[in-house]
Design an enzyme around this catalytic site. Structure first.
Site, PDB file in Angstrom:
ATOM      1  N   ASP A 192      13.191  -2.405  -2.704  1.00  0.00           N
ATOM      2  CA  ASP A 192      11.842  -1.876  -2.926  1.00  0.00           C
ATOM      3  C   ASP A 192      11.098  -2.913  -3.781  1.00  0.00           C
ATOM      4  OD1 ASP A 192       9.551  -0.601  -3.936  1.00  0.00           O
ATOM      5  OD2 ASP A 192      10.508   1.363  -4.025  1.00  0.00           O
ATOM      6  N   TYR A 204      12.751   4.484  -8.446  1.00  0.00           N
ATOM      7  CA  TYR A 204      11.567   5.345  -8.476  1.00  0.00           C
ATOM      8  C   TYR A 204      11.998   6.821  -8.410  1.00  0.00           C
ATOM      9  CZ  TYR A 204       7.159   7.369  -6.845  1.00  0.00           C
ATOM     10  OH  TYR A 204       6.038   8.136  -6.702  1.00  0.00           O
ATOM     11  N   ARG A 209       0.628   8.201  17.334  1.00  0.00           N
ATOM     12  CA  ARG A 209       1.792   8.413  16.460  1.00  0.00           C
ATOM     13  C   ARG A 209       2.727   7.207  16.522  1.00  0.00           C
ATOM     14  NH1 ARG A 209       5.942  11.128  18.199  1.00  0.00           N
ATOM     15  NH2 ARG A 209       4.743  12.749  19.249  1.00  0.00           N
ATOM     16  N   LYS A 267       0.174   1.290  -3.862  1.00  0.00           N
ATOM     17  CA  LYS A 267       0.048   0.677  -5.178  1.00  0.00           C
ATOM     18  C   LYS A 267      -0.695  -0.664  -5.082  1.00  0.00           C
ATOM     19  CE  LYS A 267       2.495   4.255  -6.342  1.00  0.00           C
ATOM     20  NZ  LYS A 267       3.937   4.201  -6.414  1.00  0.00           N
TER      21      LYS A 267
HETATM   22  C1  PLP Z   1       4.926   4.858  -5.854  1.00  0.00           C
HETATM   23  C2  PLP Z   1       6.226   4.253  -5.525  1.00  0.00           C
HETATM   24  C3  PLP Z   1       6.954   4.683  -4.399  1.00  0.00           C
HETATM   25  C4  PLP Z   1       6.487   5.799  -3.506  1.00  0.00           C
HETATM   26  O1  PLP Z   1       5.300   5.493  -2.845  1.00  0.00           O
HETATM   27  P1  PLP Z   1       4.259   6.597  -2.323  1.00  0.00           P
HETATM   28  O2  PLP Z   1       3.274   5.796  -1.563  1.00  0.00           O
HETATM   29  O3  PLP Z   1       3.713   7.319  -3.505  1.00  0.00           O
HETATM   30  O4  PLP Z   1       5.051   7.531  -1.434  1.00  0.00           O
HETATM   31  C5  PLP Z   1       8.159   4.056  -4.139  1.00  0.00           C
HETATM   32  N1  PLP Z   1       8.636   3.079  -4.930  1.00  0.00           N
HETATM   33  C6  PLP Z   1       7.965   2.639  -6.009  1.00  0.00           C
HETATM   34  C7  PLP Z   1       8.545   1.559  -6.851  1.00  0.00           C
HETATM   35  C8  PLP Z   1       6.744   3.220  -6.351  1.00  0.00           C
HETATM   36  O5  PLP Z   1       6.087   2.796  -7.436  1.00  0.00           O
END
Ligand code: PLP
Length: 395
Positions: free
Chosen positions: A184, A112, A59, A209
């Site tokens: 982000d 997001y 963990r 992504k």
């Molecule tokens: C998909 C996404 C997230 C969240 O990510 P997950 O892996 O689905 O939890 C956060 N910020 C952006 C810009 C995203 O495209």
């Protein structure tokens, strides 16, 4: 990037792996062990209290996961990195590590969907104040920062209309106010943009992504200075949103081709955006690579490429979208993005499904908006495919 440093393609392949290789293997092993044994009680103690490098329990840390963190740390030019089970875990743990009841966060309206939910619902429930500024309105954001806050949170480009925020300008204002700027960077990836080099303090990715790139593993990561990242890491190791070693391996493997994929996706998105502008059924195309995009100049300054994400609205509303999308042969109709295959989806079904039509309209999101994540197919095929799909609207 510093002089004498290898380029992004070379780093994507080689960075961070060496110390995790074992048995002469050329690839990082997937270590599925939950715990790590010690015959030497003194050594065990030293590792447990952090005096000596090593692993104790899955963990907290894992060698495969560490290799992934190390590679991304180098690609973002950060001092430290720590990973998570998902991008949302990276975001929620980072916010939780720095905010307390009474704190104030300044962010933008276009984050997001999951992040927006945290800002509009979860944080207020903990008596944390959130001010969401109009995305791209730097003046009002800076004046809010000057009023006093504890954290500035950005995302650029945004979902789904790919709006751009000037990271340098906002981070400078936040720095003057003595607060951290978190960015982000999921849409841009470290290939197109390095927020830390623009003055941000922490950079977050949904590794699900573009980093993984193959839509087969979930993950998240935060990079920044050692002290901040350690604080977030300690928060995460207790909260338990740990990245799985198999996911770490898949994302690590995906990242070897990150530069190649992103270069191609930048090109494909540009080609598709330019094509869409010539289609009579298309009302508006949103892509920061287009000179008429309001964020184009800032994007030119802070990004090395405009990214693989674009969106467009069509005449004929939702019925037209429902007719158009099923016709596409080379596109998954799905909620993810950043994969090697092209992915499309109506915004009202994907990123902004929890909003009412009125709320979407207030955010400048037309009901017929289609989000398009360009894959690495041949651009000519993507354009041909769109052409034949649009011909259905004519009929
Ligand atoms: C998909 C996404 C997230 C969240 O990510 P997950 O892996 O689905 O939890 C956060 N910020 C952006 C810009 C995203 O495209």
């Amino acid at each position: 990037m510093k002089k004498n440093e290898p380029g992004m393609s070379t780093k994507a392949l080689w960075a961070g792996e060496k110390e995790y290789l074992a048995f002469g293997a050329t690839q990082v092993p997937v270590v599925h062990s939950v715990s790590y044994g010690y015959d030497d009680m003194e050594e065990w103690y030293e590792v447990a209290i952090g005096q000596k490098e090593g692993h104790i329990y899955g963990r907290n840390t894992n060698p495969t996961v560490s290799a992934f963190e190390e590679k991304l740390r180098i690609l973002e030019g950060a001092e430290a990195a720590t990973s998570f089970s998902t991008g949302m875990a990276a975001i929620s743990n980072t916010l939780a590590a720095f905010l307390r009841p009474g704190s104030r966060v300044i962010s933008i309206k276009d984050t997001y969907g999951g992040t927006n939910k945290i800002f509009t619902s979860f944080l207020p429930a903990q008596d944390i104040h959130v001010t969401l500024c109009e995305t791209g309105d730097h003046e009002s954001m800076i004046s809010e920062i000057k009023k006093g806050c504890d954290l500035v949170y950005l995302e650029t480009p945004t979902n789904p209309t790919v709006k751009i925020t000037d990271v340098k300008r906002i981070a400078e204002a936040a720095g003057k106010a003595g607060v951290r700027t978190v960015v982000d960077n999921t849409f841009a990836t470290p290939v197109n943009q390095n927020p830390l080099a623009l003055g941000a303090d922490l950079v977050i990715h949904s590794a699900t992504k573009y980093l993984g790139g193959h839509a087969d593993a979930l993950g998240g990561v935060v990079c920044g200075n050692r002290e901040d990242v350690e604080k977030i890491f300690h928060y995460r190791e207790i909260n338990g949103a740990t990245m799985d070693p198999m996911a770490a391996y898949l994302i690590l493997r995906g990242m070897k081709t990150l530069k190649l994929r992103i270069d191609r996706q930048n090109e494909n998105a540009m080609a598709v955006a330019e094509f869409l502008k010539t289609v009579p059924f298309v009302e508006e195309v949103f892509y920061p690579g287009l000179p008429e995009h309001p964020g184009h100049r800032t994007a030119l300054e802070q990004m090395r490429g405009f990214g693989g994400m674009l969106s467009f609205s069509v005449t004929g509303g939702v019925p037209a979208v429902q007719k158009l999308l099923p016709r596409l042969e080379y596109a998954n109709r799905a909620a993810n993005l950043g994969a090697v295959e092209t992915v499309v989806g109506p915004t009202r079904t994907t990123s902004h499904v929890e909003c009412t039509p009125e709320e979407r309209a207030a955010m400048g999101i037309p009901e017929s908006l289609i989000r398009y994540s360009a894959g690495i197919e041949d651009a000519e095929d993507l354009i041909k495919d769109l052409k034949q799909a649009f011909s259905a609207l004519q009929a």
